[in-house]
Motif scaffolding. Structure first.
Motif, PDB file in Angstrom:
ATOM      1  N   MET A 102      89.153  68.055 138.587  1.00 38.80           N
ATOM      2  CA  MET A 102      90.348  68.473 137.838  1.00 38.80           C
ATOM      3  C   MET A 102      91.131  69.510 138.648  1.00 38.80           C
ATOM      4  O   MET A 102      91.498  70.563 138.165  1.00 38.80           O
ATOM      5  CB  MET A 102      89.921  69.038 136.486  1.00 38.80           C
ATOM      6  CG  MET A 102      91.057  69.158 135.485  1.00 38.80           C
ATOM      7  SD  MET A 102      90.480  69.753 133.870  1.00 38.80           S
ATOM      8  CE  MET A 102      89.498  68.367 133.322  1.00 38.80           C
ATOM      9  N   ALA A 103      91.330  69.235 139.917  1.00 39.40           N
ATOM     10  CA  ALA A 103      92.013  70.202 140.773  1.00 39.40           C
ATOM     11  C   ALA A 103      93.491  70.319 140.402  1.00 39.40           C
ATOM     12  O   ALA A 103      94.133  69.344 140.054  1.00 39.40           O
ATOM     13  CB  ALA A 103      91.887  69.789 142.235  1.00 39.40           C
ATOM     14  N   ASN A 104      93.992  71.538 140.504  1.00 40.53           N
ATOM     15  CA  ASN A 104      95.427  71.778 140.349  1.00 40.53           C
ATOM     16  C   ASN A 104      96.053  71.529 141.711  1.00 40.53           C
ATOM     17  O   ASN A 104      95.814  72.261 142.657  1.00 40.53           O
ATOM     18  CB  ASN A 104      95.647  73.220 139.901  1.00 40.53           C
ATOM     19  CG  ASN A 104      97.092  73.539 139.639  1.00 40.53           C
ATOM     20  OD1 ASN A 104      97.983  72.892 140.146  1.00 40.53           O
ATOM     21  ND2 ASN A 104      97.323  74.557 138.845  1.00 40.53           N
ATOM     22  N   THR A 105      96.859  70.510 141.816  1.00 39.07           N
ATOM     23  CA  THR A 105      97.324  70.073 143.129  1.00 39.07           C
ATOM     24  C   THR A 105      98.679  70.630 143.532  1.00 39.07           C
ATOM     25  O   THR A 105      99.259  70.213 144.525  1.00 39.07           O
ATOM     26  CB  THR A 105      97.393  68.541 143.168  1.00 39.07           C
ATOM     27  OG1 THR A 105      98.243  68.095 142.109  1.00 39.07           O
ATOM     28  CG2 THR A 105      96.012  67.938 143.013  1.00 39.07           C
ATOM     29  N   GLY A 106      99.182  71.567 142.790  1.00 42.09           N
ATOM     30  CA  GLY A 106     100.436  72.138 143.254  1.00 42.09           C
ATOM     31  C   GLY A 106     101.109  73.067 142.278  1.00 42.09           C
ATOM     32  O   GLY A 106     101.944  73.868 142.650  1.00 42.09           O
ATOM     33  N   ARG A 151      86.213  73.846 153.976  1.00 43.60           N
ATOM     34  CA  ARG A 151      85.314  73.013 153.174  1.00 43.60           C
ATOM     35  C   ARG A 151      83.932  73.647 153.069  1.00 43.60           C
ATOM     36  O   ARG A 151      82.897  73.022 153.283  1.00 43.60           O
ATOM     37  CB  ARG A 151      85.202  71.605 153.755  1.00 43.60           C
ATOM     38  CG  ARG A 151      86.521  70.889 153.915  1.00 43.60           C
ATOM     39  CD  ARG A 151      87.303  70.787 152.616  1.00 43.60           C
ATOM     40  NE  ARG A 151      86.655  69.919 151.642  1.00 43.60           N
ATOM     41  CZ  ARG A 151      87.069  69.773 150.382  1.00 43.60           C
ATOM     42  NH1 ARG A 151      88.126  70.460 149.948  1.00 43.60           N
ATOM     43  NH2 ARG A 151      86.440  68.974 149.576  1.00 43.60           N
ATOM     44  N   MET A 152      83.924  74.920 152.684  1.00 46.20           N
ATOM     45  CA  MET A 152      82.679  75.637 152.443  1.00 46.20           C
ATOM     46  C   MET A 152      82.941  76.695 151.380  1.00 46.20           C
ATOM     47  O   MET A 152      84.078  76.929 150.970  1.00 46.20           O
ATOM     48  CB  MET A 152      82.160  76.297 153.714  1.00 46.20           C
ATOM     49  CG  MET A 152      83.136  77.268 154.345  1.00 46.20           C
ATOM     50  SD  MET A 152      82.381  78.373 155.542  1.00 46.20           S
ATOM     51  CE  MET A 152      81.499  79.483 154.439  1.00 46.20           C
ATOM     52  N   CYS A 153      81.872  77.324 150.908  1.00 53.00           N
ATOM     53  CA  CYS A 153      82.026  78.425 149.962  1.00 53.00           C
ATOM     54  C   CYS A 153      80.914  79.443 150.176  1.00 53.00           C
ATOM     55  O   CYS A 153      79.921  79.179 150.858  1.00 53.00           O
ATOM     56  CB  CYS A 153      82.036  77.930 148.513  1.00 53.00           C
ATOM     57  SG  CYS A 153      80.493  77.212 147.928  1.00 53.00           S
ATOM     58  N   PRO A 203      82.321  72.368 146.767  1.00 53.68           N
ATOM     59  CA  PRO A 203      82.098  71.408 145.681  1.00 53.68           C
ATOM     60  C   PRO A 203      83.035  70.208 145.800  1.00 53.68           C
ATOM     61  O   PRO A 203      84.245  70.365 145.942  1.00 53.68           O
ATOM     62  CB  PRO A 203      82.389  72.228 144.423  1.00 53.68           C
ATOM     63  CG  PRO A 203      83.260  73.346 144.885  1.00 53.68           C
ATOM     64  CD  PRO A 203      82.828  73.660 146.281  1.00 53.68           C
ATOM     65  N   GLU A 204      82.469  69.037 145.720  1.00 50.90           N
ATOM     66  CA  GLU A 204      83.268  67.815 145.847  1.00 50.90           C
ATOM     67  C   GLU A 204      83.803  67.337 144.501  1.00 50.90           C
ATOM     68  O   GLU A 204      84.744  66.550 144.449  1.00 50.90           O
ATOM     69  CB  GLU A 204      82.439  66.721 146.512  1.00 50.90           C
ATOM     70  CG  GLU A 204      82.013  67.056 147.937  1.00 50.90           C
ATOM     71  CD  GLU A 204      83.199  67.290 148.872  1.00 50.90           C
ATOM     72  OE1 GLU A 204      84.266  66.688 148.640  1.00 50.90           O
ATOM     73  OE2 GLU A 204      83.054  68.093 149.821  1.00 50.90           O
ATOM     74  N   ASP A 205      83.193  67.774 143.410  1.00 53.54           N
ATOM     75  CA  ASP A 205      83.587  67.302 142.082  1.00 53.54           C
ATOM     76  C   ASP A 205      84.160  68.419 141.229  1.00 53.54           C
ATOM     77  O   ASP A 205      83.934  68.490 140.025  1.00 53.54           O
ATOM     78  CB  ASP A 205      82.386  66.667 141.376  1.00 53.54           C
ATOM     79  CG  ASP A 205      81.875  65.452 142.126  1.00 53.54           C
ATOM     80  OD1 ASP A 205      82.717  64.677 142.608  1.00 53.54           O
ATOM     81  OD2 ASP A 205      80.655  65.288 142.233  1.00 53.54           O
ATOM     82  N   ASP A 206      84.885  69.341 141.870  1.00 57.25           N
ATOM     83  CA  ASP A 206      85.497  70.474 141.193  1.00 57.25           C
ATOM     84  C   ASP A 206      84.418  71.383 140.599  1.00 57.25           C
ATOM     85  O   ASP A 206      83.246  71.313 140.997  1.00 57.25           O
ATOM     86  CB  ASP A 206      86.515  70.020 140.140  1.00 57.25           C
ATOM     87  CG  ASP A 206      87.698  70.986 140.069  1.00 57.25           C
ATOM     88  OD1 ASP A 206      87.493  72.104 139.577  1.00 57.25           O
ATOM     89  OD2 ASP A 206      88.791  70.626 140.522  1.00 57.25           O
TER      90      ASP A 206
END
Length: 353
Positions: free
Chosen positions: A1-5, A78-80, A109-112
Motif C-alpha cells: 500500500m505504498a504512497n506513490t507520490g 533497498r535496505m533498512c 520490506p517487499e510487501d509494505d
C-alpha cells in the motif's frame, strides 16, 4: 500500500541546515491520509540518502522505564535499520541500558509495512489494524528472554508538519513487557513519529543541540515542539552559534487540547545540563499556539541514555516528566548533538578549540 507520490516534498534540506530551512512555525499543519501510515516514494532527488522513518515506544514512569522502537528505511538502497532499546534511570552509554538490539543492515520490506516482520534475525512485528488509529507491535528475543506486545491507539489525529512529509501523533499504549523473566504492565502514553520523502544525509553539522520534544498528560492534552534553545536565555553555546536567533529557534510544533490540534507559533526554551556541559537534566519551555494561548512548561529528566543514531550524531533520549497547565505529562525530550558542539562544550574533554 505504498504512497506513490501524494504529498511528496520536493526540497532536500536537512534538519541541520538552519539557514536553508523553511520557516514553518505557526503555519497550518498538513493533513494526513490513511495511506500515510505506509511506505512512500523516496525523495524526488533519487539520492541514496532518501529516508523514511517510523518511531514507536512505551514508558512506565513509576519505574523510570522507557522503551524505544525505531525503523529507518532506505528505499533507494533497498535496505533498512531497526532498533529496540529498553532502559531505566540514567545511563552513561547506550550499551549500559538493560536491553539494546540494533541492526544497521536489514532487507527492505517487499510487501509494505501493513503486516510486517522486520527480519529473520530480529523478530519485530507490526500490524496496522486501522491506519492512523490502531497499530499492534510485538517483539521476541528468546535467547535473551525479552519480549513485549503493545497496542497503540490514537488519542488525536496525526499532526502533519507544515509542508508535509512528516507527522507526530500521541498514542495510548497498553500491553505487557517481559524483561528477563519479570513482567511489567504497560498502560500509558507515547508520541510516535513518521517521516518520509526527504534525503537524510549523515553529514556532521556545525550547530547547537536541537530538541525534539513531546509530552502527553491524558486523552485530552498533548504537545510537541522541535527547535533550539532561546539565545536570550543564555545557553552555554549562544556566542558560538550566532545563526540561532530568537526568531528561528522553533522548527514546528502543536498543542492538542480537548480534541483540537493547533500549531505552535512561538517557542522559548532553555535546556539545563549536567556539569559535563552536554547531558540534559531539565527544561524550561514556553509555547504560544495559534490561538494565542501561552503554555509554561517545565520538564525533569527521569530516564536518559545517549544513542549515536549514526556515527556523526549523538542523541540523548530522555523520558521527561512535564508540568503544564496543572497537569503532569510524560514524553521524550531528544537532544540532537553533533561533533562540533560536543568537542567544544563537553567539559570532560581535555582538548579545546
Amino acid at each position: 500500500m505504498a504512497n506513490t507520490g501524494k504529498n511528496q516534498r520536493s526540497d532536500t534540506v536537512s534538519i541541520g541546515d538552519v539557514d536553508r530551512m523553511p520557516d514553518l512555525h505557526g503555519q497550518r499543519l498538513s493533513p494526513c491520509q490513511p495511506e500515510d501510515e505506509f511506505l512512500h516514494s523516496p525523495a524526488s532527488s533519487g539520492h541514496y540518502s532518501a529516508t523514511e522513518t517510523t518511531y514507536w515506544g512505551f514508558n512506565i514512569p513509576e519505574k523510570q522505564l522507557n522503551g524505544e522502537i525505531y525503523m529507518w528505511f532506505h528505499p533507494v538502497l533497498r535496505m533498512c535499520s531497526a532498533s529496540v532499546y529498553i532502559w531505566t534511570g540514567i545511563r552513561a552509554s547506550t550499551l549500559s541500558c538493560e536491553y539494546v538490539n540494533h541492526y544497521h543492515y536489514l532487507p527492505f520490506p517487499e510487501d509494505d509495512i501493513e503486516a510486517f516482520t522486520v527480519a529473520d534475525d530480529m523478530d519485530l512485528r507490526f500490524k496496522v489494524i486501522e491506519p492512523l488509529k490502531r497499530i499492534a507491535i510485538e517483539y521476541r528475543d528468546e535467547a535473551r528472554n525479552v519480549s513485549f506486545s503493545i497496542l497503540n491507539e490514537a488519542i488525536m489525529p496525526p499532526a502533519g508538519r507544515p509542508g508535509g512529509g512528516h507527522f507526530t501523533q500521541a498514542m495510548k499504549v497498553t500491553g505487557s513487557l517481559n524483561l528477563f523473566g519479570e513482567t511489567h504492565e504497560i498502560d500509558g502514553y507515547f508520541s510516535r513519529d513518521h517521516s518520509w520523502g526527504e534525503e537524510r544525509r549523515e553529514t556532521s553539522r556545525i550547530m547547537p543541540p536541537l530538541s525534539w520534544i513531546v509530552g502527553v498528560a491524558d486523552d485530552d492534552f498533548a504537545f510537541h515542539c522541535c527547535g533550539f534553545d532561546d539565545p536570550r536565555r543564555n545557553p552555554s553555546w549562544a556566542a558560538a552559534y550566532p545563526q540561532i536567533t530568537p526568531e528561528n529557534t522553533l522548527r514546528w510544533g502543536y498543542i492538542f487540547k480537548e480534541g483540537e490540534v493547533v500549531p505552535v507559533k512561538t517557542m522559548s526554551k532553555l535546556t539545563h545540563r549536567e556539569d559535563d556541559g552536554v547531558s540534559p537534566t531539565s527544561y524550561d519551555l514556553t509555547l504560544v499556539d495559534g490561538l494565542d494561548r501561552t503554555f509554561d512548561i517545565t520538564g525533569t529528566v527521569e530516564a536518559r541514555m545517549p544513542w549515536q543514531t549514526w556515527q556523526n550524531m549523538n542523541v540523548y533520549f530522555s523520558q521527561t516528566r512535564w508540568e503544564v497547565d496543572g497537569k503532569i505529562a510524560y514524553g521524550d525530550a531528544q537532544d540532537v548533538q553533533f561533533n562540533h558542539f560536543i568537542h567544544n562544550f563537553d567539559k570532560r574533554s581535555r582538548d579545546k578549540v
